[in-house]
Write a protein that holds these residues in place. Structure first.
Motif, mmCIF file in Angstrom:
data_model
loop_
_atom_site.group_PDB
_atom_site.id
_atom_site.type_symbol
_atom_site.label_atom_id
_atom_site.label_comp_id
_atom_site.label_asym_id
_atom_site.label_seq_id
_atom_site.Cartn_x
_atom_site.Cartn_y
_atom_site.Cartn_z
ATOM 1 N N HIS A 40 -0.311 -3.094 4.079
ATOM 2 C CA HIS A 40 -1.470 -2.789 4.911
ATOM 3 C C HIS A 40 -1.250 -3.366 6.320
ATOM 4 O O HIS A 40 -0.963 -4.561 6.454
ATOM 5 N N TYR A 64 -6.038 -2.873 11.679
ATOM 6 C CA TYR A 64 -7.448 -2.823 11.302
ATOM 7 C C TYR A 64 -8.283 -3.715 12.221
ATOM 8 O O TYR A 64 -9.352 -3.317 12.688
ATOM 9 N N THR A 113 0.836 -1.190 0.000
ATOM 10 C CA THR A 113 0.000 0.000 0.000
ATOM 11 C C THR A 113 0.877 1.250 0.000
ATOM 12 O O THR A 113 2.037 1.193 0.440
ATOM 13 N N GLY A 120 1.066 2.781 6.226
ATOM 14 C CA GLY A 120 1.619 1.506 5.792
ATOM 15 C C GLY A 120 2.655 0.958 6.755
ATOM 16 O O GLY A 120 3.285 1.687 7.524
#
Length: 280
Positions: A185, A190, A155, A160
């Motif tokens: 990523h 996340y 990414t 990143g």
């Protein structure tokens, strides 16, 4: 952009303190404290909860490790062949490599057996444990950051993650195509954020709607929230085995089953006719 962190905190003779182990221990203790407070709030003994944890943590970690080794690792940096050739490393969980679904399956079976033998209300203790579980997962995921695992494809986004070449899997270990300046990523981040949000939401629901909730509802909410986020994050996984010719893997199947099952039982429990029967 996150620079790599030394996974070892300190070496004291033959004893090594690692960030991964410290984070996992912190996650377990925090979630256990939340669970103990929850069972007390529901009129049960916290001593039973602490006794229960001893019996489910070991099967849970064994299940989490075995799932990773035999299902997840074929696409990892080491691979299942490495573990079969070096079986002692299957036990070395401090180096990273556990999977939540294996832990949930083995831990859930242990929970059912223990509560059945001790004549404890299974759904109450299941709710208590799953209430703190998202927070434990959110904390534990930072161990993946330390060990440079659980990353997605390349990414250019400003958050990143840099992965050292020795921790990359194919094709990203080809430094000609993916030089050391490549960023990936931060999939661990996340999922950690999703779990933090899930803990806050489920905890709020457990207090705001406590009069409407039934035993087992917190567990069902967890089985809705976590698998929902995991389903979509799996599309960014670089270390999973996918069904040939598809973007789907085993976790997609498991999460879909969990989401549909949890939604079905929540609806059935709280549809108007069921609520009237319960009140009557």
């Amino acid at each position: 952009m996150y620079p790599p962190v030394d996974p070892t905190i300190i070496d004291i003779g033959p004893i090594t303190l690692r960030w991964y182990g410290l984070l996992m221990a912190t996650a377990v203790l925090v979630a256990s404290w939340i669970a103990s407070r929850e069972v007390e709030r529901r009129g049960q003994s916290s001593d039973d909860l602490w006794d229960l944890l001893i019996w489910i943590l070991i099967p849970g970690f064994i299940g989490a490790r075995l799932y990773y080794v035999f299902i997840q690792s074929p696409r990892s940096a080491q691979g299942i062949g490495h573990y079969l050739a070096n079986p002692i490393e299957i036990l070395q969980v401090w180096g990273g490599g556990i999977h939540i679904f294996g832990g949930l399956i083995f831990g859930g079976i242990a929970l059912w057996i223990y509560c059945s033998v001790r004549k404890l209300p299974i759904l109450v203790f299941l709710d208590a444990i799953t209430l703190g579980l998202p927070l434990a997962q959110a904390i534990g995921r930072w161990g993946n950051f330390i060990n440079q695992e659980l990353y997605g494809p390349p990414t250019t986004l400003p958050w990143g993650l840099r992965i050292d070449p020795q921790h990359r899997i194919a094709p990203y270990n080809d430094l000609t195509t993916y030089p050391e300046s490549t960023y990936f990523h931060p999939l661990f981040l996340y999922e950690s954020l999703w779990n933090f949000l899930g803990f806050a939401l489920i905890f709020w629901i457990s207090r705001r709607f406590q009069a409407q909730l039934r035993d087992g509802d917190i567990a069902l909410l967890y089985l809705l929230w976590y698998p929902l986020g995991r389903f979509f994050l799996e599309f960014l996984r670089t270390d999973s085995w996918f069904f040939p010719g598809t973007p789907f893997n085993v976790v997609h199947v498991l999460t879909a089953i969990a989401i549909s099952t949890a939604a079905f039982f929540l609806y059935r429990r709280h549809r108007p006719s069921a609520v009237q029967e319960s009140n009557g």
